[in-house]
Design an enzyme around this catalytic site. Structure first.
Site, mmCIF file in Angstrom:
data_model
loop_
_atom_site.group_PDB
_atom_site.id
_atom_site.type_symbol
_atom_site.label_atom_id
_atom_site.label_comp_id
_atom_site.label_asym_id
_atom_site.label_seq_id
_atom_site.Cartn_x
_atom_site.Cartn_y
_atom_site.Cartn_z
ATOM 1 N N GLU A 211 0.951 -1.171 0.089
ATOM 2 C CA GLU A 211 0.058 0.026 -0.051
ATOM 3 C C GLU A 211 0.979 1.147 0.030
ATOM 4 O O GLU A 211 0.687 2.046 0.777
ATOM 5 C CB GLU A 211 -0.972 -0.066 1.188
ATOM 6 N N GLU A 307 -5.475 -8.187 -1.592
ATOM 7 C CA GLU A 307 -6.056 -8.587 -0.288
ATOM 8 C C GLU A 307 -7.646 -8.009 -0.539
ATOM 9 O O GLU A 307 -7.885 -6.831 -1.081
ATOM 10 C CB GLU A 307 -5.576 -7.409 0.744
HETATM 11 C C1 GAL Z 1 -4.797 -2.949 4.236
HETATM 12 C C2 GAL Z 1 -3.200 -3.441 4.535
HETATM 13 C C3 GAL Z 1 -3.160 -4.571 5.583
HETATM 14 C C4 GAL Z 1 -4.044 -4.412 6.700
HETATM 15 C C5 GAL Z 1 -5.314 -3.996 6.324
HETATM 16 C C6 GAL Z 1 -6.464 -3.767 7.237
HETATM 17 O O1 GAL Z 1 -4.906 -1.736 3.897
HETATM 18 O O2 GAL Z 1 -2.542 -3.862 3.460
HETATM 19 O O3 GAL Z 1 -1.809 -4.749 5.911
HETATM 20 O O4 GAL Z 1 -3.496 -3.061 7.198
HETATM 21 O O5 GAL Z 1 -5.513 -3.064 5.634
HETATM 22 O O6 GAL Z 1 -6.532 -4.903 8.026
#
Ligand code: GAL
Length: 992
Positions: A211, A307
């Site tokens: 990110e 993700e």
């Molecule tokens: C995403 C990030 C993860 C985690 C998630 C929220 O944006 O890449 O590492 O922080 O959010 O649980």
């Protein structure tokens, strides 16, 4: 006509649609356009460290492994959130069994590095073992070692020591890059031993950074990414690389930074955590968005959700910013949410799909970032106690689906289906180029259940059929796919898997209990149909067999003949039943198992199928296995089997369920108070003088003050003590402490041994919680007189901020910032003491700087015989820290996997908190008057379920109310007959 357990002779009907297609498939009426990518070769099957070299590539549709298309259906798991290496196998086997073919894994730099140049990959940190276990389980791995990961861990994964170094992190700053290279060298030395390309492991993708949205345009960002790319390649990582873009922005798409000319080995990936109450977004490969992302940003790489929200993290409780507990996450992102959002993702061309988290685990010790508490359950499909939840049902169904139906790996968007009678239904239509398959995703965005009329085309002209889509739910339908030797025309039930098992093909379709379904299979001539279980009707007309059934349990329809020698067993399963059907692929063919709560492994030796798995209650066992298999062994016990009309072997004895697990009451408590540091005469001569004048912290050092931030003195985790000596205080009316912590931090102070009071960091609101501006000033009235005097101050720092915006926010100060007096200006000489040298086994995040921790009071085997014997509950008064210890013995049966937690409870008005140590391992922090967490998972391995254990509780109370502990008890969180062998983790006592 209802048929049950008897042969049905279908009546040939009219050939109104004028197509004659054999059971073996044939000419399609609606063949898709010619493929533009390579023809979809077959999925190469489950991966392993097989010693052979492999190719890993991709095109615009999907990943291509050894020339075959693979949809990566992945679940996020963090080894650092389960400090028991044996249980990694348990979790990974559960994911594989529930349809996942891939796991995605962050590696957290701070977990492995207690100091610059020092990297530890042993014990609970054994990444090599984790990656071996993944390969042995048959899972591909997406490795994500940062350097920055976020992940709701302390400093977003940066080691504590990095917070006190020069240079802007997450940029091309040379000092930072030196440390980054050190980390990548250490982690890549292990990663290269597990590359699928080399046949020594199953890593197929590797992520750089995470990110990274804030330096996209500047050279400091592009050079940083180029540096990471070059470094990782130089370390020998030869699989495709990618970044996880924060939302679908098109950041770091191919060509946006220097990859040394290797544009073809870089993928575009992004993440998404949409609100479950909103409409699922169209943001995949086919998504809209101009230059912002998806296909427009990266037309030559497959849709890749690095993700996608499988739940959500939960904050501490408190009035303004209220954590509700993970049941709430699981409620708002339930099974229907998964179907609506994940099927929308597939409809948008996503072919690499990672659910964050699928098993969340525990942010034990000082691992959690300020935004979260100890549990990182995440409302995930597999809960923190490793127990399946109802959310595994859609996972299981979709995972097995993408693995069994290769047509899903290459889909083009077609004109959306026109749906009749379905107000509020969003319908997507996709076609598989070069095959006859069509895919329809029907999503109901309203609360009302709808029966939509959908024109479904298999190999014929479209036929309007009624399809139930429950409110706020979705389903996927396919037409024109192969079921082995026969073709499916259409089904209103969702396909789950198809497999060649023994002498027959088996196809499984699923839906909600009670739904009416219609499944139509092409058949040139009339087949013989037998309904073995459930009730179903079958008719034959227009070259097709039409089976209607109402879902309930497992409906079995055997289709034989009709021009095809190989029988087809149609299994129509309701949701609950579908998660009792387990597919396992062995080198000698596939096995389908029905009945137990889990199938872990299947191996075929001669005529015997050796199966391992779990039961909870008594269960039937039925096995479809390759020809010649006549015997079945379950968890090493041979079972008497009989052959069934469904072509399976059925155990004539039920598998036993799990036996009872009895947990002892926790008694025999011993108590000892600490904080001698508060006494004026305490010897602090070995403490470090806090006399530095400059800091790399982003928090300014107040004028006229020495640097008091704990990180600058090498203390990075948990509590930190300060002692300040001064004189010349006559006239002082109050003393003010400015301090900085994470959320739920606090400060308690004593003057010459007398408590001044405790100040708690105000609870931030939702807007500020991620920004990490937790600083406050605590003012206490004093009238000390000239002196000399001693101030003793304990700061519970909580943790470092994450650095999500790449602005060094992890370097915000922690601890005291300044101390001033009103009415006098004495010069204070400060000494500071935080955690002792990191525990070589439990690691740098296990301990803070409490006196008891420095003395090893948390460890097993310390001489506590002289401590005061007490019973619980307690109602102590007084500011400070008191320890409680007890031992207990467990006698869980060796064949039982018992998941056990520790539950604390008390009157919520009581202001105290507890650090929980099990056999010396810091299992987390309980805050009685904040919550929401009351139960702490004690993972087997750290917990000896067949031996003695030591529990130590460090209770910190602010003195304003009576303090506990109140109720402290062991809780059974799950049990199963089966499980995996568990090796105890090393839990050394004070002698080491
Ligand atoms: C995403 C990030 C993860 C985690 C998630 C929220 O944006 O890449 O590492 O922080 O959010 O649980």
């Amino acid at each position: 006509m209802v048929l049950s357990r008897r042969t049905f002779s279908a009546i040939a009907g009219s050939a109104a649609l004028g197509l004659s297609i054999g059971c073996g498939g044939g000419v399609g009426a609606a063949a898709g356009p010619a493929p533009t990518g390579p023809a979809p070769g077959p999925d190469p099957g489950p991966p392993g460290a097989d010693g052979r070299t492999h190719t890993v590539g991709f095109d615009k549709y999907s990943m291509i492994v050894d020339g075959g298309r693979v949809v990566l259906w992945s679940g996020e798991v963090h080894p650092f959130r389960l400090p028991s290496p044996s249980l990694w196998r348990d979790v990974l086997q559960k994911l594989r069994a529930h349809g996942y073919n891939t796991i995605s894994v962050y590696v957290s730099w701070n977990y492995h590095s207690p100091a610059p140049g020092s990297y530890d990959f042993t014990g609970v940190r054994d990444l090599d073992l984790f990656l071996r276990t993944a390969a042995e389980t048959g899972l591909y791995v997406i490795l994500r070692p940062g350097p920055y990961i976020n992940a709701e861990v302390d400093a977003g994964g940066f080691p504590g020591w990095l917070t006190a170094t020069r240079g802007m992190a997450r940029t091309s700053d040379p000092t930072y890059l030196t440390y980054v290279d050190e980390w990548l060298t250490a982690v890549n030395r292990i990663a290269v031993r597990h590359l699928y390309t080399k046949g020594t492991g199953t890593i197929v993708l590797y992520q750089l950074e995470n990110e990274y949205a804030n330096h996209v345009a500047g050279p400091e960002g592009r050079d940083y990414m180029a540096h990471l790319y070059k470094k990782v390649r130089a370390d020998g990582i030869d699989v495709p690389l990618f970044h996880n873009d924060k939302g679908r922005n098109g950041h770091w798409a191919p060509g946006t930074f220097d990859t040394g000319g290797e544009r073809e080995r870089w993928l575009y990936g992004f993440d998404g955590y949409p609100s479950p109450s909103k409409q699922p977004p169209d943001w995949g490969y086919f998504g809209v968005g101009g230059t912002k992302g998806g296909a427009s940003a990266s037309p030559r790489t497959p849709g890749f959700l690095a993700e996608f929200g499988g739940g959500w993290f939960d904050p501490w409780g408190g009035v303004e910013f209220d954590g509700k507990g993970y049941a709430e996450s699981r409620r708002t992102r339930d099974a229907a949410y998964e179907r609506r959002f994940y099927l929308t993702n597939l409809a948008n061309g996503i072919k690499v799909h990672n659910v964050y988290m699928t098993f969340g685990g525990t942010s034990w010790g000082w691992l959690p970032a300020p935004v979260v508490y100890t549990s990182y359950d995440y409302g995930a499909a597999l809960d923190e106690a490793r127990q399946p939840t109802a959310k595994l049902v859609p996972m299981h169904q979709i995972g097995h689906l993408v693995r069994s139906v290769p047509e899903l790996a290459a889909l083009d968007r077609a004109e959306d289906t026109v749906v009749g009678g379905g107000a509020g239904i969003k319908a997507y239509h996709l076609v598989s180029p070069g095959t006859e398959a069509h895919v329809h995703v029907l999503r109901n965005d309203t609360a009302a259940d709808v029966v939509a009329t959908v024109p479904l085309a298999g190999t014929t002209a479209p036929v309007p059929v009624p399809v139930p889509v429950p409110g706020r739910d979705a389903r996927l339908l396919v037409t024109g796919i192969s079921l082995g030797r026969r073709m499916l025309r259409y089904s209103t039930a969702q396909p789950m898997l198809r497999v060649a098992a023994g002498r027959q093909d088996v196809a499984v379709f699923t839906g909600r209990t009670g739904e009416a379904t219609e499944t139509v299979v092409e058949c040139a001539s009339e087949p013989a149909v037998t309904v073995h279980d459930g009730s179903a009707r079958a008719t034959y007309a227009n070259g097709a067999l039409r089976v209607t059934a109402r879902l309930g349990g497992l409906t079995r329809v055997m289709v034989e003949g009709g021009g095809v020698s190989r029988p087809l067993l149609l299994l129509l399963a309701d949701d609950e039943t579908s998660v009792r059907l387990w597919r396992y692929d062995t080198p000698s063919g596939s096995v389908l198992v029905y009945g137990p709560a889990l199938l872990r492994t299947a191996t075929l030796h001669g005529t015997t199928a050796h199966l391992t798995g779990d039961t909870i209650d008594e269960a039937d066992l039925e096995v479809w296995a390759p020809r010649g298999v006549t015997r079945v062994v379950w968890n090493e016990g041979r079972l008497p089997m009989r052959a069934t009309l469904s072509g399976s072997l059925h155990a004539t004895r039920r598998l036993p369920g799990a036996g009872p697990v009895r947990l002892p009451a926790l008694t025999g408590w011993r108590r000892k108070a600490e904080n001698p540091e508060s006494a004026p005469g305490f010897d602090d001569s070995t403490w470090r003088a806090a006399d530095r004048t400059s800091s790399y912290s982003t928090t300014p050092v107040p004028a006229g003050q020495p640097v008091l931030f704990a990180d600058d003195y090498g203390f990075h985790y948990g509590d930190v003590w300060y002692r300040g000596r001064f004189a010349g205080a006559a006239g002082a009316r109050s003393v003010s402490f400015s301090y900085v912590t994470g959320t739920q931090g606090l400060l308690m102070a004593w003057l010459d041994g007398r408590p001044l009071g405790t100040h708690r960091m105000p609870v931030p609101d939702k807007k500020t919680v991620r920004r990490g501006t937790w600083s406050a000033t605590a003012t206490f009235p004093v009238a000390p007189g000239e002196g000399p005097h001693v101030l003793s101050v304990l700061v519970r720092r909580m943790q470092h901020d994450e650095d999500g915006r790449a602005n060094d926010s992890h370097k915000a100060g922690r601890g005291l910032a300044s101390v001033t007096f009103d009415g006098a200006s004495p010069q204070v000489r400060w000494r500071i003491q935080g955690e002792a040298a990191p525990d070589p086994v439990r690691g740098p995040l296990n301990n803070g700087g409490l006196y008891g921790e420095r003395q090893g009071w948390h460890l097993p085997g310390i001489p506590d015989g002289g401590w005061q014997s007490v019973g619980l509950p307690r109602a102590d008064r007084g500011q400070g820290v008191v320890w409680y210890r007890t031992d207990f013995r467990l006698t869980v049966d060796p064949g039982t996997d018992a998941s056990i937690g520790l539950t604390l409870d008390d009157d919520p008005a009581r202001a105290y908190r507890v650090q929980i140590f099990l056999n010396g391992w810091n299992m987390g922090q309980y805050i009685n008057d904040v919550g929401p967490q009351h139960t702490f998972v004690l993972p087997g391995g750290v917990l000896d379920t067949r031996g003695a254990n030591t529990l130590a509780l460090a209770v910190l109370a602010d003195g304003t109310t009576p303090a506990g502990p109140g109720k402290v008890e062991l809780t059974l969180l799950g049990r199963a007959a089966g499980g995996v062998p568990v090796t105890l983790v090393d839990s050394p006592g004070p002698t080491r």
